[in-house]
Design a protein around this motif. Structure first.
Motif, short mmCIF file in Angstrom:
data_model
loop_
_atom_site.label_atom_id
_atom_site.label_comp_id
_atom_site.label_asym_id
_atom_site.label_seq_id
_atom_site.Cartn_x
_atom_site.Cartn_y
_atom_site.Cartn_z
N GLY A 71 0.81 -1.21 0.00
CA GLY A 71 0.00 0.00 0.00
C GLY A 71 0.84 1.26 0.00
N GLU A 72 1.97 1.22 0.69
CA GLU A 72 2.82 2.41 0.77
C GLU A 72 3.41 2.73 -0.60
N VAL A 73 3.85 1.70 -1.31
CA VAL A 73 4.37 1.91 -2.67
C VAL A 73 3.25 2.41 -3.58
N TYR A 74 2.07 1.80 -3.49
CA TYR A 74 0.94 2.20 -4.32
C TYR A 74 0.62 3.69 -4.13
N ALA A 75 0.58 4.11 -2.86
CA ALA A 75 0.25 5.51 -2.57
C ALA A 75 1.29 6.47 -3.14
N GLU A 76 2.56 6.11 -3.06
CA GLU A 76 3.61 6.99 -3.58
C GLU A 76 3.58 7.07 -5.10
N ILE A 77 3.27 5.95 -5.76
CA ILE A 77 3.15 5.99 -7.22
C ILE A 77 1.94 6.84 -7.61
N ARG A 78 0.83 6.69 -6.87
CA ARG A 78 -0.34 7.52 -7.15
C ARG A 78 0.01 9.00 -7.02
N LYS A 79 0.69 9.37 -5.94
CA LYS A 79 1.04 10.77 -5.74
C LYS A 79 1.94 11.28 -6.87
N SER A 80 2.82 10.43 -7.38
CA SER A 80 3.72 10.86 -8.45
C SER A 80 2.99 11.16 -9.75
N LEU A 81 1.78 10.59 -9.91
CA LEU A 81 0.99 10.86 -11.11
C LEU A 81 0.39 12.26 -11.12
N TYR A 82 0.21 12.85 -9.94
CA TYR A 82 -0.51 14.10 -9.83
C TYR A 82 0.31 15.14 -9.06
N PRO A 83 1.45 15.58 -9.60
CA PRO A 83 2.32 16.49 -8.85
C PRO A 83 1.68 17.84 -8.53
N GLU A 84 0.90 18.39 -9.48
CA GLU A 84 0.26 19.69 -9.23
C GLU A 84 -0.75 19.56 -8.09
N LEU A 85 -1.57 18.52 -8.13
CA LEU A 85 -2.57 18.30 -7.09
C LEU A 85 -1.90 18.09 -5.74
N CYS A 86 -0.84 17.29 -5.71
CA CYS A 86 -0.15 17.04 -4.44
C CYS A 86 0.48 18.30 -3.89
N GLY A 87 0.96 19.16 -4.79
CA GLY A 87 1.52 20.44 -4.33
C GLY A 87 0.46 21.30 -3.67
N VAL A 88 -0.72 21.37 -4.26
CA VAL A 88 -1.82 22.16 -3.69
C VAL A 88 -2.28 21.56 -2.36
N LEU A 89 -2.28 20.22 -2.28
CA LEU A 89 -2.74 19.54 -1.07
C LEU A 89 -1.66 19.48 0.01
#
Length: 243
Positions: free
Chosen positions: A212-230
């Motif tokens: 799950g930890e790897v899955y979450a980090e790959i998901r976050k890498s797909l959406y850098p702009e969104l993660c920056g805002v969040l």
């Protein structure tokens, strides 16, 4: 409010209400309930866990509880309450994007405004073909969009013209059309079929038993702009014991 149940590796988060006509609007109390459930799922997650979010009745969610905001009794108070809900809901989107498991939204009815945004926060979205619409009402009711809503729609919907029609035309979109527009993954003929398809997909994903930890980090890498805002930071995770 919401409930969280666990069936094997599948967590089922259900938006609940007092009747089938409940709109499942997001007041601070409801938002706290969702955050608590997501925190519980995260704490209990194991390799192969999956989250399916659904609801009962006509609505998946009709967005923020504007009646609660207006009950403040003044224009200033209403704006303060609306701002509170906008700020309170941001951690829900952040928690979904950082959740250490695949996520599926099973939309049985209308998903509007923040309800639409909650659905888009999932990895997969399934909905009914015959009833229910996706709808961003802000331009119709005279409200601007929170920055994280905009980032979410940019991250999850690739077509600029589709985003335009959703956000600038307040277009109401039914299931089959939503599939063609690339917003949802599949549309089904009934509540039962949505539930069955969501659980089937969930079990398929769970069977892979990913970290799950790897899955979450790959998901976050797909959406850098969104993660920056969040405000979500990314990190390197090595879950393979041979490396």
């Amino acid at each position: 409010m919401c409930t969280l149940e666990k069936h094997g590796n599948v967590f089922i988060l259900t938006l609940t209400g007092s009747s089938d006509l409940d709109e499942h609007r997001f007041s601070p109390r409801v938002i706290d309930s969702i955050l608590s459930a997501l925190s519980q799922a995260k704490a209990q997650a194991t390799p192969g866990s999956i989250l399916v979010t659904t609801s009962h009745g006509k609505f998946f969610s009709n967005g923020f509880d504007l009646a609660w905001a207006q009950a403040a009794g003044s224009r200033t108070g209403a704006r303060e309450r609306l701002h509170q809900m906008v700020e309170d809901f941001k951690p829900v989107v952040a928690a979904m994007i950082a959740l250490p498991m695949p996520t599926v939204a099973a939309i049985n009815g209308h998903a509007a405004a923040a309800g639409f945004s909650l659905a888009l926060s999932h990895d997969y979205v399934l909905m009914r073909r015959d009833k229910g619409v996706l709808y961003m009402s802000e331009v119709d009711i005279g409200l601007t969009l929170p920055d994280y809503f905009v980032a979410l729609f940019r991250a999850k919907i690739g077509s600029a013209s589709v985003r335009r029609d959703i956000l600038l035309r307040a277009r109401k979109i039914k299931g089959e059309e939503a599939v063609k527009m690339g917003i949802v993954d599949s549309a089904h003929d009934s509540v039962e079929q949505v539930a069955e398809a969501s659980m089937r997909l969930g079990k398929q994903l769970a069977s892979r038993k990913w970290s799950g930890e790897v899955y979450a980090e790959i998901r976050k890498s797909l959406y850098p702009e969104l993660c920056g805002v969040l405000g979500l930071a990314q990190k390197v995770v090595l879950a393979n014991s041979k490396l």
